[in-house]
Design a protein around this motif. Structure first.
Motif, PDB file in Angstrom:
ATOM      1  N   SER A 162       0.818  -1.223   0.000  1.00  0.00           N
ATOM      2  CA  SER A 162       0.000   0.000   0.000  1.00  0.00           C
ATOM      3  C   SER A 162       0.845   1.263   0.000  1.00  0.00           C
ATOM      4  N   LEU A 163       2.118   1.143   0.409  1.00  0.00           N
ATOM      5  CA  LEU A 163       2.982   2.329   0.450  1.00  0.00           C
ATOM      6  C   LEU A 163       3.616   2.650  -0.899  1.00  0.00           C
ATOM      7  N   TRP A 194       2.061   4.059  13.575  1.00  0.00           N
ATOM      8  CA  TRP A 194       1.350   3.504  12.421  1.00  0.00           C
ATOM      9  C   TRP A 194       0.425   4.559  11.806  1.00  0.00           C
ATOM     10  N   LEU A 242       0.517   5.990   7.873  1.00  0.00           N
ATOM     11  CA  LEU A 242      -0.631   5.907   6.968  1.00  0.00           C
ATOM     12  C   LEU A 242      -1.383   7.231   6.819  1.00  0.00           C
ATOM     13  N   ILE A 265      -1.946   8.151   3.174  1.00  0.00           N
ATOM     14  CA  ILE A 265      -2.083   6.980   2.317  1.00  0.00           C
ATOM     15  C   ILE A 265      -3.001   7.228   1.128  1.00  0.00           C
ATOM     16  N   ILE A 305      -8.323   2.663   5.834  1.00  0.00           N
ATOM     17  CA  ILE A 305      -7.595   1.954   6.896  1.00  0.00           C
ATOM     18  C   ILE A 305      -8.151   0.561   7.180  1.00  0.00           C
ATOM     19  N   ILE A 355      -6.936  -1.852   4.520  1.00  0.00           N
ATOM     20  CA  ILE A 355      -5.490  -2.085   4.629  1.00  0.00           C
ATOM     21  C   ILE A 355      -5.193  -3.014   5.802  1.00  0.00           C
TER      22      ILE A 355
END
Length: 475
Positions: free
Chosen positions: A252-253, A292, A296, A299, A326, A329
């Motif tokens: 996802s990054l 975290w 994100l 994101i 979120i 993910i």
């Protein structure tokens, strides 16, 4: 080299004496030995014996008495003894071989040398004898001590074989490079420098990156969690990117990476901005889940990125869209689907709020609204927002920090801040139905919102009777 002085805990003598009575050789191994030289505390102690580790663990537990708790794992040939604040892990010396398509090794009995050979890195392939005849003697077949002093992470054998056999070791190499620091020899002015991955070892990680596909998410997440808890998590995330592991451990990054140019205008690389924000948060908080949230927080920027000839690059509503991303993910990554996920999602959704409140001139109503929405996490929200400042322009940084300072001051002045953190509407839905005869449905939410807005705008106090009087007059 003899390390008797580092074995002052009587448990080492006890285990050595029990092993001697059984006719077994026993050694302290792994991270405990490494951490002696790094001057790091270690309560998780690993022991290797030539023979049955379970038999030795049973004898140790029996000797320690009823306060010792024994757990046996016969499928793996290991056992654990928990005694007071110690966790003692026992295993028989073994050698391993792997099928290329399996993450599980074929295990056979072996010698101490076999056991050292199968370990991931030279700095973890050292042992200390606990038997009376050689108590405290260091066994270092792969020059791990030299690599410790040099701050180098390398495999004891050919790294291609090591990583192909157990691909998680690639991620562990990066975790150790993020987590471990060596202390200088200057006792008067000590300094710390990070470990680095040996060039041949790092090249092998790049070549074997695709092997990560056979590793379970749970094992990957355990290593990522340790990276996130390190003093400077960006070291790990940068190395994961450079080694080609990022697509396998956190895809996802990937869309955050890179800079796009239009009409001579570019935007910041959101991946490198993001890991800088994580470091900024890490310098102020040990809260792993706040870190975290920092990872994100942007994101959704790739999804919302647009170019406007007048405004330049925009990312409208990336915070709200990010909040909605979120849960998916976390589900995909098999991260916890509980209050931790909700906490991260909330902070992602709110991370722009402190800046927007400052832009509004820090009005009391805006401050109340932010405190109400953030609840008990308002301080974490402020840390995240302040950590989000990564501009290279000193004047811009100064203005933003001054804005946050004014916001914090205003938060102190809002007299009902403590009540608002634990916001609960003083008007209850059941009471609305009973007193006003309203049927269940959206009308109840509308009436409750009337009360909430009046309290936030300062028109009425945070009080049940005042709220009801206001609602009756404005419904």
């Amino acid at each position: 080299m003899n390390l008797t002085e580092d074995l002052k805990n009587p448990i080492f003598k006890t285990i050595g004496e029990i092993s001697d009575s059984l006719g077994k050789d026993v050694y302290a191994v792994g991270g405990f030995v490494r951490d002696i030289f790094l001057q790091r505390p270690s309560k998780d102690l690993d022991f290797v014996t030539v023979g049955s580790g379970i038999e030795l663990a049973e004898a140790v537990a029996h000797h320690l008495g009823p306060k010792a708790h024994l757990s046996v794992f016969p499928n793996y040939g290991t056992a654990q003894v928990k005694f007071r604040d110690l966790e003692l892990e026992f295993v028989g010396a073994r050698k391993e071989s792997y099928n290329r398509d399996s993450r599980n090794p074929i295990v056979e009995d072996g010698t101490l040398e076999d056991d050292m050979r199968r370990r991931d890195f030279t700095i973890n392939a050292m042992a200390i004898s606990l038997n009376e005849k050689s108590f405290g003697e260091l066994i270092d077949p792969f020059n791990g001590l030299i690599d410790l002093h040099s701050g180098v992470i390398k495999t004891p054998l050919d790294p291609d074989i090591t990583f192909s056999d157990d691909p998680l070791r690639m991620l562990r190499a990066i975790r150790f490079a993020t987590q471990l620091y060596k202390k200088s020899d200057d006792s008067e002015n000590p300094s710390y420098s990070a470990f680095r991955i040996d060039n041949d070892t790092f090249s092998a990680i790049k070549r074997n990156a695709q092997r990560m596909e056979i590793i379970t998410r749970e094992r990957i997440n355990d290593e990522l969690s340790k990276i996130m808890r390190a003093p400077k998590p960006s070291v790990g995330w940068r190395l994961l990117d450079m080694a080609g592991l990022l697509p396998y451990v956190f895809p996802s990054l990937i869309p955050l990476k890179g800079v796009e140019m239009k009409e001579g205008k570019g935007h910041k690389d959101n991946f490198y901005h993001t890991i800088q924000v994580v470091d900024n948060v890490a310098s102020r908080s040990d809260n792993e889940w706040l870190r975290w949230a920092a990872l994100l927080h942007d994101i959704a920027k790739p999804t919302t990125k647009r170019y406007d000839p007048k405004l330049g690059w925009t990312f409208h509503n990336h915070n709200f869209i990010g909040e909605k991303m979120i849960p998916r993910i976390f589900r995909t990554m098999k991260l916890p689907l509980n209050e931790k996920m909700k906490y991260v999602a909330k902070l992602v959704g709110l991370h722009m709020r402190p800046q927007s409140v400052g832009d509004q001139g820090v009005t009391d109503s805006a401050v109340r609204r932010m405190i109400t929405d953030a609840g008990n996490d308002v301080e974490d929200l402020m840390i995240l927002a302040e950590s989000d400042i990564t501009s290279k322009q000193p004047d811009k940084v100064r203005r933003q920090l001054e804005g946050f300072k004014k916001l914090r001051e205003r938060m102190q002045y809002v007299h009902d801040a403590d009540e608002l953190r634990n916001w609960k509407n003083p008007v209850d839905g059941n009471e609305i139905m009973e007193r006003l005869g309203v049927a269940p449905g959206p009308e109840i939410a509308r009436l409750k919102d009337i009360v909430k807005e009046a309290i936030i705008e300062g028109e009425i106090p945070y009080d049940h009777d005042a709220a009801w009087e206001y609602l009756i007059n404005h419904k």
